[in-house]
Write an enzyme that holds these catalytic residues in place. Sequence first.
Site, PDB file in Angstrom:
ATOM      1  N   HIS A 328     -80.228 113.199  43.364  1.00  0.00           N
ATOM      2  CA  HIS A 328     -79.421 114.051  44.380  1.00  0.00           C
ATOM      3  C   HIS A 328     -78.677 115.138  43.547  1.00  0.00           C
ATOM      4  O   HIS A 328     -78.431 114.937  42.478  1.00  0.00           O
ATOM      5  CB  HIS A 328     -78.475 113.467  45.191  1.00  0.00           C
ATOM      6  N   ASP A 386     -82.347 109.145  52.207  1.00  0.00           N
ATOM      7  CA  ASP A 386     -83.686 108.961  52.663  1.00  0.00           C
ATOM      8  C   ASP A 386     -84.413 108.048  52.386  1.00  0.00           C
ATOM      9  O   ASP A 386     -85.427 107.658  53.001  1.00  0.00           O
ATOM     10  CB  ASP A 386     -84.709 110.321  52.218  1.00  0.00           C
TER      11      ASP A 386
HETATM   12  N1  CMC Z   1     -88.319 111.466  40.446  1.00  0.00           N
HETATM   13  C1  CMC Z   1     -88.188 111.829  39.223  1.00  0.00           C
HETATM   14  N2  CMC Z   1     -87.583 112.638  38.360  1.00  0.00           N
HETATM   15  C2  CMC Z   1     -86.577 113.313  39.260  1.00  0.00           C
HETATM   16  C3  CMC Z   1     -86.363 112.886  40.474  1.00  0.00           C
HETATM   17  C4  CMC Z   1     -87.068 112.206  41.138  1.00  0.00           C
HETATM   18  N3  CMC Z   1     -86.990 111.870  42.555  1.00  0.00           N
HETATM   19  N4  CMC Z   1     -85.139 113.740  40.958  1.00  0.00           N
HETATM   20  C5  CMC Z   1     -84.719 114.360  39.939  1.00  0.00           C
HETATM   21  N5  CMC Z   1     -85.612 114.170  38.711  1.00  0.00           N
HETATM   22  C6  CMC Z   1     -85.414 114.729  37.416  1.00  0.00           C
HETATM   23  C7  CMC Z   1     -85.864 115.976  37.350  1.00  0.00           C
HETATM   24  O1  CMC Z   1     -87.419 116.309  37.105  1.00  0.00           O
HETATM   25  C8  CMC Z   1     -85.248 116.841  36.313  1.00  0.00           C
HETATM   26  O2  CMC Z   1     -85.474 116.192  35.032  1.00  0.00           O
HETATM   27  P1  CMC Z   1     -85.408 117.245  33.922  1.00  0.00           P
HETATM   28  O3  CMC Z   1     -83.971 117.132  33.480  1.00  0.00           O
HETATM   29  O4  CMC Z   1     -86.101 116.559  32.460  1.00  0.00           O
HETATM   30  O5  CMC Z   1     -86.065 118.573  34.225  1.00  0.00           O
HETATM   31  C9  CMC Z   1     -83.882 116.028  36.466  1.00  0.00           C
HETATM   32  O6  CMC Z   1     -84.060 114.722  36.838  1.00  0.00           O
HETATM   33  C10 CMC Z   1     -82.768 116.840  37.214  1.00  0.00           C
HETATM   34  O7  CMC Z   1     -83.511 116.907  38.408  1.00  0.00           O
HETATM   35  P2  CMC Z   1     -83.293 118.469  39.190  1.00  0.00           P
HETATM   36  O8  CMC Z   1     -84.669 118.713  40.093  1.00  0.00           O
HETATM   37  O9  CMC Z   1     -83.018 119.564  38.337  1.00  0.00           O
HETATM   38  O10 CMC Z   1     -82.269 118.246  40.240  1.00  0.00           O
HETATM   39  P3  CMC Z   1     -81.731 118.933  41.572  1.00  0.00           P
HETATM   40  O11 CMC Z   1     -80.472 118.755  41.761  1.00  0.00           O
HETATM   41  O12 CMC Z   1     -82.137 120.309  41.493  1.00  0.00           O
HETATM   42  O13 CMC Z   1     -82.681 118.098  42.555  1.00  0.00           O
HETATM   43  C11 CMC Z   1     -83.373 116.772  44.428  1.00  0.00           C
HETATM   44  C12 CMC Z   1     -82.346 117.247  43.397  1.00  0.00           C
HETATM   45  C13 CMC Z   1     -82.951 115.911  45.512  1.00  0.00           C
HETATM   46  C14 CMC Z   1     -84.034 118.089  44.868  1.00  0.00           C
HETATM   47  C15 CMC Z   1     -84.239 115.925  43.230  1.00  0.00           C
HETATM   48  O14 CMC Z   1     -83.808 114.891  42.700  1.00  0.00           O
HETATM   49  C16 CMC Z   1     -85.577 115.726  44.239  1.00  0.00           C
HETATM   50  O15 CMC Z   1     -86.320 116.327  44.122  1.00  0.00           O
HETATM   51  N6  CMC Z   1     -85.718 114.213  44.584  1.00  0.00           N
HETATM   52  C17 CMC Z   1     -86.827 113.651  45.441  1.00  0.00           C
HETATM   53  C18 CMC Z   1     -86.881 114.407  46.876  1.00  0.00           C
HETATM   54  C19 CMC Z   1     -85.667 113.559  47.614  1.00  0.00           C
HETATM   55  O16 CMC Z   1     -85.393 112.517  47.634  1.00  0.00           O
HETATM   56  N7  CMC Z   1     -84.954 114.522  48.415  1.00  0.00           N
HETATM   57  C20 CMC Z   1     -83.810 114.008  49.447  1.00  0.00           C
HETATM   58  C21 CMC Z   1     -82.458 114.389  48.928  1.00  0.00           C
HETATM   59  S1  CMC Z   1     -80.918 113.604  49.825  1.00  0.00           S
HETATM   60  C22 CMC Z   1     -81.154 114.051  51.196  1.00  0.00           C
HETATM   61  C23 CMC Z   1     -81.242 115.630  51.830  1.00  0.00           C
HETATM   62  O17 CMC Z   1     -81.069 116.515  50.835  1.00  0.00           O
HETATM   63  O18 CMC Z   1     -81.801 115.730  52.616  1.00  0.00           O
END
Ligand code: CMC
Length: 453
Positions: A328, A386
Amino acid sequence: MELKGKSQAMTERFLDENYELAHLEVTPGEPGGSQSVDLPVLHGTMGPSVLDIRKLYAETGYFTYDPGYTSTASCASNITFIDGEKGILLHRGYPIEELAEKSTFLEVAYLLMEGNLPRKKDFESFVESITLHTMVNEQLHNFFQGFRRDAHPMAIMVGVVGALSAFYHDSLDIHDPKQRLIASHRLIAKMPTLAAMAYKYSMGQPFIYPRNDLGYAENFIHMLFATPAAPYKVNPVIGNALDKILILHADHEQNPSTSTVRLAGSSGANPFACVAAGIACLWGPIHGGANEAVINMLKEIGHKDRILEYIKRARDKNDPFRLMGFGHRVYKHYDPRAAVLRKTCQAVLDELGNHDDPLLKLAKELEKIALEDPYFIEKKLYPNVDFYSGIILKAIGIPTSMFTVLFAVARTVGWIAQWMEMLEDPSQKIGRPRQLYTGSTLRHFSPLSQRKD
Ligand code: CMC
């Protein structure tokens, strides 16, 4: 000064009285020297203080650069507070755990919109107003016939919710507080009706009209699962579970879809169009679409023996796979909504006599392995809202393609509360970010015949 109500004027005064100045030196690497500017640091009631950069460009000629808004507060708001490090979520000061346990979705809707918990009389008239708006204009039924039967219900929702603006002309004037309120009540009331119609259309079944003698969640379930051919009684276990899920999804401060609604609304667009924009954004698989993606992922993993293979894929930088329902932007701790849902999930499955649901078992095993994995520990990736919601929704008979639609029904309350707050904010301006241009510098057009390969 303590902020308990919802007034934006109060927020303005509060910020005016709670700031200090920070001195910023900008020293560019080219001859031309250094610039300095004093910027106010604003303090909210909780959470990090913010550097007020509104005058930065005018005084220094610099913009800030923050793709994804990782360090940017786009507005001041007194609706929802999140402490992502501690896993705290408060709506108007009330912890989400207390609301999920003791309140109802409509009471939380009132709280989010009005700023305080309702007194009995106020709540009764709020519920009555929502209940009286549950039907949709009969002509809207024709819209559905234009969609293919196999259309994704979120695609239908983007269309039909936007289309409400073509029917309710008497609540489109955003400058009239009365019309804003009626439009808000209409949206909260009609979302379940439209959502159920989208589902019925995909099933080839007749639409079921709302029943105003039922509660909000019960009526929704009735419209989804009843048919004209036989009486249908809503199981209270299912009704309560859905109500709780709706509470847990009602608002989450400036998430992508809420920010979309605010941005659309900042141009003066009507509330139905703004909410349609929010639905479009919510549909994305890394936002609201993740609940559907979690179930698909769990089905794909299929067996606990394959969990490590998927954890490995999630860790691999060259593999686009992410563990859905994990991670998140704000929470670097267990999402408090996921904690409530984990418990609710087991309770609902037990009450439905489904003690050994294989998907729940697999999800718990996956969670355990991920939480002990160095990659997930280092990156502070925990289950989000989720991760468990889809398992409950599946258990209560909601088809996977409807999961994000349910999220949209619940989040409509947050969208509306935030949209109203924005319109009442005296500092509100059209949302218009700037950019760091990296394209071609000036060049001149040459006719096609003179262009070289
Ligand atoms: N699985 C594997 N790696 C992950 C995941 C994951 N679910 N989430 C983040 N990471 C890694 C990502 O690759 C990155 O690594 P690095 O620093 O080496 O580049 C690091 O963790 C930080 O991730 P980010 O994408 O820069 O973080 P963000 O804040 O931009 O993204 C997120 C947050 C929710 C989009 C992401 O965690 C994600 O894609 N999660 C899976 C989808 C999901 O469950 N979404 C629901 C979110 S909660 C409800 C809602 O918003 O509706």
